[in-house]
Design a protein around this motif. Structure first.
Motif, short mmCIF file in Angstrom:
data_model
loop_
_atom_site.label_atom_id
_atom_site.label_comp_id
_atom_site.label_asym_id
_atom_site.label_seq_id
_atom_site.Cartn_x
_atom_site.Cartn_y
_atom_site.Cartn_z
N ALA A 33 0.84 -1.21 0.00
CA ALA A 33 0.00 0.00 0.00
C ALA A 33 0.87 1.25 0.00
N ARG A 36 2.18 1.79 -3.48
CA ARG A 36 1.11 2.29 -4.36
C ARG A 36 0.83 3.77 -4.10
N ARG A 37 0.78 4.13 -2.82
CA ARG A 37 0.56 5.55 -2.48
C ARG A 37 1.70 6.43 -3.00
N PRO A 77 -8.52 -5.09 1.18
CA PRO A 77 -7.70 -4.20 0.35
C PRO A 77 -7.55 -2.81 0.96
N VAL A 78 -6.36 -2.25 0.79
CA VAL A 78 -6.05 -0.90 1.29
C VAL A 78 -5.87 0.01 0.08
N PRO A 79 -6.57 1.15 0.03
CA PRO A 79 -6.40 2.03 -1.13
C PRO A 79 -5.02 2.71 -1.11
N PRO A 80 -4.54 3.16 -2.27
CA PRO A 80 -5.17 3.06 -3.59
C PRO A 80 -5.00 1.67 -4.18
N SER A 81 -5.96 1.27 -4.99
CA SER A 81 -5.85 -0.03 -5.64
C SER A 81 -4.83 0.05 -6.77
N ASP A 84 -6.08 1.62 -10.04
CA ASP A 84 -6.13 3.09 -9.99
C ASP A 84 -4.74 3.68 -10.20
N ARG A 261 -11.92 -6.51 -14.08
CA ARG A 261 -12.07 -6.41 -12.62
C ARG A 261 -13.12 -7.38 -12.10
#
Length: 706
Positions: A33, A36-37, A77-81, A84, A261
């Motif tokens: 995560a 991704r961030r 799930p932890v954003p961001p995916s 995305d 998806r």
């Protein structure tokens, strides 16, 4: 200027006009995560800063991005995916270049595909291996890959899960250029500056046109669907991959992403996904044995192999392939020449398939030497005995090894069943003796049972695990008993299959039902492949200690008495017409079975395929539980890995103990108790299974106790 973001696993630095974005998340730059961030923040920063004209994505350490973060498996799930993040990279208004070295796998390749340009250096490995975890690429991989390299090439890459090297990636069109030096940062910066000088546009993969003519692409999909339905035998995700690639052809990009998806989430929810993820973690967990935590391996530079038969030659090939010098011992020159010929036959087969050059074979064979004298083993660090399965013969070999081998040499036996404690006790250095049970063909089969006798030194066990690593084998620690983990359990479910055959099911129906469950072969096909004489010898050896009250089915003995040992003799349970390896049912075998039923006073009854599988699996699971209960296997997962790698257990079911958890242990125990009404001696429920059911626990609860 250096800006750190997301716990410093993604850093960004302005190098002139280029924003250098570095992923630094040891050990493999997995897409956590935080990563991704960090990627999202970096692209946002690049778009917002007028000083930035292009973005360069690189990985620190040995890889670009190794894939998803396995620590997040099974968690919310932890954003961001990742979809995305990939869509944001692709939408960047300034050119984004991915500079790839080491692994760009799974989500790592999806990030690279979302970039506008890609450069790779030698040693790069690009792939989408999600199918091996029961998934499909879920961050645009099934949509961008076919647009970039065409439907057929994309289907091959995604359905196989294989890795493409840098040269192949360039040929396919996955990357735009190969860097000539190994310095990925220098290559990446040079490429970005070249693109800027040429005023290269932002070039989005979603707009790539490699799909070409719709009819040809749809024909590739139709072929892949037919082949996949046949080859993947009930697997869930491969056909979903085909559906997703079809959507890339038939639908606009955004709609294709939506379909991908939806299919990805279906795969996440499939029971096969649970089995494959269990297998993924279990094969990593088996590498941790108590001895490997406390002891360091001994030197492993020179290997000896005693015996040049099929098994000895296979072990020698595995060691030679690992770059180790091998000295082979045989009893006379003719046997030694046959041993060398067995080895050369393996390499000649690879040459015939174009997978090895004559020069490479010659280079490998310089590491092989042979002798008829045990004195040639004085320098060996580890010697593996692979002679006839007879205790007296093996003890004679070990007496010679005891005489000639240097102090500290590891002395290993490749026995499949015999008492290694008895072998160790027969020489002056029992602490150096260990079992290394290879599976045939030893140069191909991944499983290596490391059998730990009572008196062995911990560093000898650690050395065995180190050898497995060098040989690219998956080691499973086993205790000493007749058959260790795999063959002990095999003997029991083979007995269950024999009993069903005598009670009315044909061997051909049993094999078909077991194949439909997901095994590549049924039990009687396996007997014919291995050679019926091997099991026959083991049965004769055990005859004196067999419980006279236990049921003993003699059908296989009747075949062996006729010299019908399977493929090598042209007939066994099946007939093998001249030169064929796939057998056909034999009416004479069916007549022998009928005669044996009559002799035993059995009135045959019919079995459904479902009942065959229930009995077969209950026998396997129950004996697996006994093996764990007795400490022969450290944990249930060790039984699972043994069967996944040595016995063809369907990977998507996770192994017999994982399968039992998924079916439910109360149901397995109820089956065993039902079958015990007919044969209470054979169907004695494992105390461990009874205890787990009473406590409402499962086998998984025992997997942390190595």
């Amino acid at each position: 200027m250096t800006l750190n973001s997301s716990a410093e696993v993604v850093t960004r630095e302005l190098r002139g006009k280029v924003l250098l974005v570095t992923i630094d998340h040891a050990p493999v730059n997995a897409l956590s995560a935080d990563v991704r961030r960090g990627l999202l923040a970096a692209i946002d920063a690049a778009d917002a800063d007028a000083a930035v004209q292009a973005v360069l994505l690189v990985g620190a350490g040995r890889n670009f991005i190794g894939g998803a973060d396995i620590r997040e498996f099974g968690k919310p799930p932890v954003p961001p995916s990742l979809p995305d993040v990939c869509n944001r990279i692709e939408a960047c208004t300034k050119p984004v270049v991915a500079a790839i070295h080491g692994a760009a796998l799974g989500g790592g390749l999806e990030v690279a595909l979302a970039a506008h340009y890609r450069v790779a250096v030698d040693g790069a490995r690009l792939g989408l291996p999600e199918v091996q975890l029961g998934l499909l690429p879920g961050a645009g991989g099934t949509q961008r890959t076919p647009r970039l390299i065409g439907a057929q090439a994309a289907l091959d890459l995604i359905l196989s899960g294989r890795h493409a090297g840098a040269q192949e990636a360039l040929a396919l069109g996955l990357v735009d250029r190969l860097g000539s030096s190994g310095d990925i940062l220098a290559e990446g910066l040079a490429y970005v500056h070249e693109l800027l000088a040429a005023h290269a546009p932002v070039r989005r993969t979603c707009d790539a046109a490699a799909l070409g003519e719709r009819a040809a692409s749809l024909a590739a999909v139709a072929t892949a669907r037919a082949q996949t339905a046949q080859k993947s035998r009930g697997l869930f995700s491969p056909l979903k991959i085909v559906d997703a690639v079809e959507a890339a052809i038939e639908q606009p990009f955004d709609e294709g992403l939506r379909i991908e998806r939806k299919l990805f989430l279906q795969c996440i929810d499939s029971p096969q996904r649970a089995g494959l993820v269990h297998a993924f973690f279990a094969e990593r967990e088996v590498l941790k044995a108590p001895e490997t935590r406390t002891a360091k391996p001994r030197t492993l530079e020179r290997i000896g192999v005693v015996g040049g038969g099929t098994m000895g030659a296979g072990i020698a090939v595995a060691a030679l392939d690992a770059g180790l010098p091998v000295t082979m011992i045989e009893r006379d020159d003719a046997s030694l020449a046959r041993g060398r010929a067995h080895i050369e036959k393996v390499y000649d087969g690879l040459i015939a398939k174009g997978r090895l050059s004559q020069q490479k074979k010659a280079e490998i064979m310089t590491r092989w030497s042979g002798s008829t004298s045990y004195d040639a083993l004085t320098d060996a660090d580890l010697v593996i005995e692979a002679v006839f399965e007879d205790l007296a013969v093996k003890q004679a070999v070990f007496a010679e090894l005891d005489r000639v081998c240097k102090a500290g040499a590891v002395l290993a036996t490749n026995t499949s069943y015999l008492d290694i404690d008895a072998i160790a006790a027969s020489i002056s250095r029992p602490a150096d003796v260990i079992g290394l049970h290879f599976f045939s063909p030893a140069n191909i089969m991944k499983l290596l049972e490391v059998v730990v006798p009572k008196q062995v030194s911990a560093d000898v066990v650690a050395t065995a695990f180190e050898l497995a690593k060098k040989l690219k084998k998956t080691p499973v620690r086993a205790g000493v008993c007749d058959g260790f983990i795999g063959n002990r359990v095999l003997a029991v479910y083979r007995s269950a299959a024999d009993a069903m055959m005598e009670d009315g099911a044909s061997p051909y129906q049993i094999d078909a039902a077991v194949r439909a469950f997901g095994f590549p072969m049924g039990p009687f096909q396996v007997v014919d492949l291995a050679g019926g004489d091997i099991g026959w010898a083991a049965r004769k050896r055990r005859a004196a200690t067999r419980n006279p009250a236990a049921r003993y089915v003699q059908i296989a003995d009747r075949l062996c008495e006729r010299g019908w040992f399977g493929q090598k003799t042209g007939r066994g349970f099946y007939l093998y017409p001249e030169g064929t390896r796939s057998g056909v049912p034999d009416p004479e075998v069916e007549a022998i079975i009928e005669a044996e039923r009559a002799r035993a006073g059995i009135t045959p009854r019919t079995f459904t395929d479902e009942e065959i599988v229930r009995r077969y699996m209950a026998a396997m699971i129950n004996e697996g539980a006994k093996v764990v209960h007795e400490g022969i296997a450290l944990r249930p997962l060790d039984v699972d890995v043994t069967f996944l790698y040595g016995y063809g257990f369907p990977r998507y079911r996770g192994g017999p103990m994982k399968y039992a958890d998924m079916v439910g242990l109360p149901k397995i125990l109820a089956d065993i108790r039902e079958f015990a009404k007919e044969d209470p001696l054979f169907w004695q429920a494992s105390p461990l299974l009874i205890d787990l059911v009473e406590r409402g626990a499962d086998f998984a609860s025992l997997n942390q106790t190595a």
